[in-house]
Design an enzyme around this catalytic site. Structure first.
Site, PDB file in Angstrom:
ATOM      1  N   GLU A   1      31.327  49.416  46.645  1.00 54.92           N
ATOM      2  CA  GLU A   1      31.279  50.376  45.451  1.00 54.92           C
ATOM      3  C   GLU A   1      31.044  49.559  44.187  1.00 54.92           C
ATOM      4  O   GLU A   1      30.744  50.006  42.963  1.00 54.92           O
ATOM      5  CB  GLU A   1      32.663  51.017  45.119  1.00 54.92           C
ATOM      6  CG  GLU A   1      33.802  50.403  44.714  1.00 54.92           C
ATOM      7  CD  GLU A   1      34.618  49.149  45.696  1.00 54.92           C
ATOM      8  OE1 GLU A   1      33.989  49.290  46.762  1.00 54.92           O
ATOM      9  OE2 GLU A   1      35.480  48.709  45.278  1.00 54.92           O
TER      10      GLU A   1
ATOM     11  N   HIS B   1      33.769  45.256  49.182  1.00 50.31           N
ATOM     12  CA  HIS B   1      33.520  46.242  48.147  1.00 50.31           C
ATOM     13  C   HIS B   1      32.153  46.747  47.937  1.00 50.31           C
ATOM     14  O   HIS B   1      31.636  46.298  46.910  1.00 50.31           O
ATOM     15  CB  HIS B   1      33.887  45.916  46.729  1.00 50.31           C
ATOM     16  CG  HIS B   1      35.492  45.488  46.669  1.00 50.31           C
ATOM     17  ND1 HIS B   1      36.479  46.197  46.184  1.00 50.31           N
ATOM     18  CD2 HIS B   1      36.094  44.483  47.356  1.00 50.31           C
ATOM     19  CE1 HIS B   1      37.728  45.702  46.256  1.00 50.31           C
ATOM     20  NE2 HIS B   1      37.901  44.459  46.860  1.00 50.31           N
TER      21      HIS B   1
ATOM     22  N   CYS C   1      39.469  47.088  51.120  1.00 47.97           N
ATOM     23  CA  CYS C   1      40.242  45.879  50.740  1.00 47.97           C
ATOM     24  C   CYS C   1      41.605  46.157  50.793  1.00 47.97           C
ATOM     25  O   CYS C   1      42.302  46.372  51.699  1.00 47.97           O
ATOM     26  CB  CYS C   1      39.595  45.374  49.636  1.00 47.97           C
ATOM     27  SG  CYS C   1      40.034  43.719  48.996  1.00 47.97           S
TER      28      CYS C   1
ATOM     29  N   GLY D   1      42.124  46.719  45.159  1.00 46.79           N
ATOM     30  CA  GLY D   1      43.447  46.559  44.093  1.00 46.79           C
ATOM     31  C   GLY D   1      44.263  45.824  44.534  1.00 46.79           C
ATOM     32  O   GLY D   1      43.995  44.782  45.103  1.00 46.79           O
ATOM     33  N   GLU D   2      45.715  46.262  44.558  1.00 44.31           N
ATOM     34  CA  GLU D   2      46.796  45.420  45.028  1.00 44.31           C
ATOM     35  C   GLU D   2      47.461  46.366  45.878  1.00 44.31           C
ATOM     36  O   GLU D   2      48.060  47.474  45.561  1.00 44.31           O
ATOM     37  CB  GLU D   2      47.597  45.061  43.925  1.00 44.31           C
ATOM     38  CG  GLU D   2      47.998  43.648  44.100  1.00 44.31           C
ATOM     39  CD  GLU D   2      49.367  43.638  44.989  1.00 44.31           C
ATOM     40  OE1 GLU D   2      49.322  42.371  45.866  1.00 44.31           O
ATOM     41  OE2 GLU D   2      50.204  44.423  44.864  1.00 44.31           O
ATOM     42  N   SER D   3      47.497  46.008  47.278  1.00 42.92           N
ATOM     43  CA  SER D   3      48.016  47.120  48.205  1.00 42.92           C
ATOM     44  C   SER D   3      49.626  47.215  47.997  1.00 42.92           C
ATOM     45  O   SER D   3      50.033  48.392  48.160  1.00 42.92           O
ATOM     46  CB  SER D   3      47.910  46.481  49.478  1.00 42.92           C
ATOM     47  OG  SER D   3      48.186  45.425  49.923  1.00 42.92           O
TER      48      SER D   3
ATOM     49  N   ARG E   1      46.177  39.477  54.914  1.00 44.60           N
ATOM     50  CA  ARG E   1      46.139  39.650  53.606  1.00 44.60           C
ATOM     51  C   ARG E   1      45.311  38.567  52.821  1.00 44.60           C
ATOM     52  O   ARG E   1      45.839  37.228  53.311  1.00 44.60           O
ATOM     53  CB  ARG E   1      47.169  40.025  52.743  1.00 44.60           C
ATOM     54  CG  ARG E   1      47.533  41.565  52.943  1.00 44.60           C
ATOM     55  CD  ARG E   1      48.919  41.768  52.282  1.00 44.60           C
ATOM     56  NE  ARG E   1      48.440  42.105  50.975  1.00 44.60           N
ATOM     57  CZ  ARG E   1      49.589  41.946  49.754  1.00 44.60           C
ATOM     58  NH1 ARG E   1      50.956  41.797  50.107  1.00 44.60           N
ATOM     59  NH2 ARG E   1      49.262  41.925  48.404  1.00 44.60           N
TER      60      ARG E   1
ATOM     61  N   ILE F   1      36.701  40.135  47.301  1.00 44.73           N
ATOM     62  CA  ILE F   1      37.675  40.007  46.494  1.00 44.73           C
ATOM     63  C   ILE F   1      38.952  39.729  46.892  1.00 44.73           C
ATOM     64  O   ILE F   1      39.522  40.567  47.094  1.00 44.73           O
ATOM     65  CB  ILE F   1      37.457  40.869  45.277  1.00 44.73           C
ATOM     66  CG1 ILE F   1      36.117  41.268  44.755  1.00 44.73           C
ATOM     67  CG2 ILE F   1      38.370  40.380  44.061  1.00 44.73           C
ATOM     68  CD1 ILE F   1      36.091  42.540  43.794  1.00 44.73           C
ATOM     69  N   ARG F   2      39.313  38.579  46.889  1.00 43.64           N
ATOM     70  CA  ARG F   2      40.741  38.411  47.635  1.00 43.64           C
ATOM     71  C   ARG F   2      40.954  39.159  48.868  1.00 43.64           C
ATOM     72  O   ARG F   2      42.144  39.776  48.825  1.00 43.64           O
ATOM     73  CB  ARG F   2      41.736  38.319  46.465  1.00 43.64           C
ATOM     74  CG  ARG F   2      41.869  37.368  45.421  1.00 43.64           C
ATOM     75  CD  ARG F   2      42.837  37.622  44.522  1.00 43.64           C
ATOM     76  NE  ARG F   2      44.248  37.487  45.137  1.00 43.64           N
ATOM     77  CZ  ARG F   2      44.937  36.476  45.531  1.00 43.64           C
ATOM     78  NH1 ARG F   2      44.243  35.261  45.542  1.00 43.64           N
ATOM     79  NH2 ARG F   2      46.102  36.774  45.914  1.00 43.64           N
TER      80      ARG F   2
HETATM   81  N1  GLN Z   1      44.406  41.098  48.500  1.00 44.06           N
HETATM   82  C1  GLN Z   1      44.582  42.403  48.004  1.00 44.06           C
HETATM   83  C2  GLN Z   1      45.902  43.076  48.481  1.00 44.06           C
HETATM   84  O1  GLN Z   1      46.165  42.749  49.886  1.00 44.06           O
HETATM   85  C3  GLN Z   1      43.488  43.337  48.094  1.00 44.06           C
HETATM   86  C4  GLN Z   1      42.493  42.760  47.071  1.00 44.06           C
HETATM   87  C5  GLN Z   1      41.369  43.718  46.768  1.00 44.06           C
HETATM   88  O2  GLN Z   1      41.482  44.855  46.970  1.00 44.06           O
HETATM   89  N2  GLN Z   1      40.389  43.331  46.140  1.00 44.06           N
HETATM   90  O3  GLN Z   1      46.635  43.827  48.174  1.00 44.06           O
END
Ligand code: GLN
Length: 194
Positions: free
Chosen positions: A175, A173, A83, A51-53, A110, A137-138
């Protein structure tokens, strides 16, 4: 008879539902963790989803979960970060001043694959077990790891999965794929008392 393993999946933000689905496929019980009361009784392990840390770190602190979870990690509870979850567990974040649990002796970068490779799929060897699909994913990667950290996978020369004692992290990921290998590996950490 083996008792059912219960894994808490931190559900303040991000891809928690997919982890619950994969755990269910493996016969484990998944419990979404949103507030402090969800941690009693203490689950057998915890997953920090992607997600978004930064958002997750903020929500964990605001909910009081952060202060409850940190001693559990330090006390040896098996945890798995995917992630953004890897970023939460990392001791150092190369391109960010923030720190979260900072429990694992790794430095992460990141959003390390840049814009063009923001999201991609590959396969690679995991923990000597065999090829698993790896969906990025990113994603962050691990730019350096301490001597007690076991490297479990690499992609393009960079560390993308690692373990230190009770802590497992992956840049990718599992999952969101149909392959439950990495979650099985985590469940075996739990059943072996990590
Ligand atoms: N780039 C995101 C972060 O640092 C992580 C991306 C993800 O969990 N898919 O929060």
């Amino acid at each position: 008879m083996n008792r059912t393993i219960t894994v808490g999946v931190v559900a303040v933000q991000g891809a928690f539902a997919e982890h619950c689905r994969t755990l269910g496929k493996l016969g484990a019980s998944a419990k979404e963790i949103r507030s402090v009361s969800d941690l009693s009784p203490t689950p057998d392990g915890l997953i920090f989803p992607g997600g978004e840390s930064t958002a997750q770190g903020k929500l964990l602190r605001e909910s009081g979960l952060f202060d409850m979870i940190l001693p559990l990690i330090k006390g040896g509870l098996p945890v798995y970060g995917t992630c953004a979850g890897m970023v939460l567990l990392a001791g150092r974040i190369e391109n960010d001043d923030r720190k979260h649990f900072a429990a694992m002796d790794i430095t992460v970068r990141r959003n390390a694959y840049g814009r063009q490779l923001g999201s991609f799929m590959t396969t690679g060897d995991f923990a000597g077990i065999g090829d698993v699909p790896m969906y990025f994913i990113r994603a962050p990667y691990i730019s350096s790891a301490g001597k007690d950290v076991n490297v479990l996978s690499r992609w393009d020369g960079k560390i993308t999965a690692a373990r230190e004692a009770n802590m497992l992290v992956t840049s990718f990921h599992p999952e969101v794929t149909e392959d439950p290998t990495v979650h099985s590996y985590f469940l075996s950490m739990i059943s072996q008392g990590h």
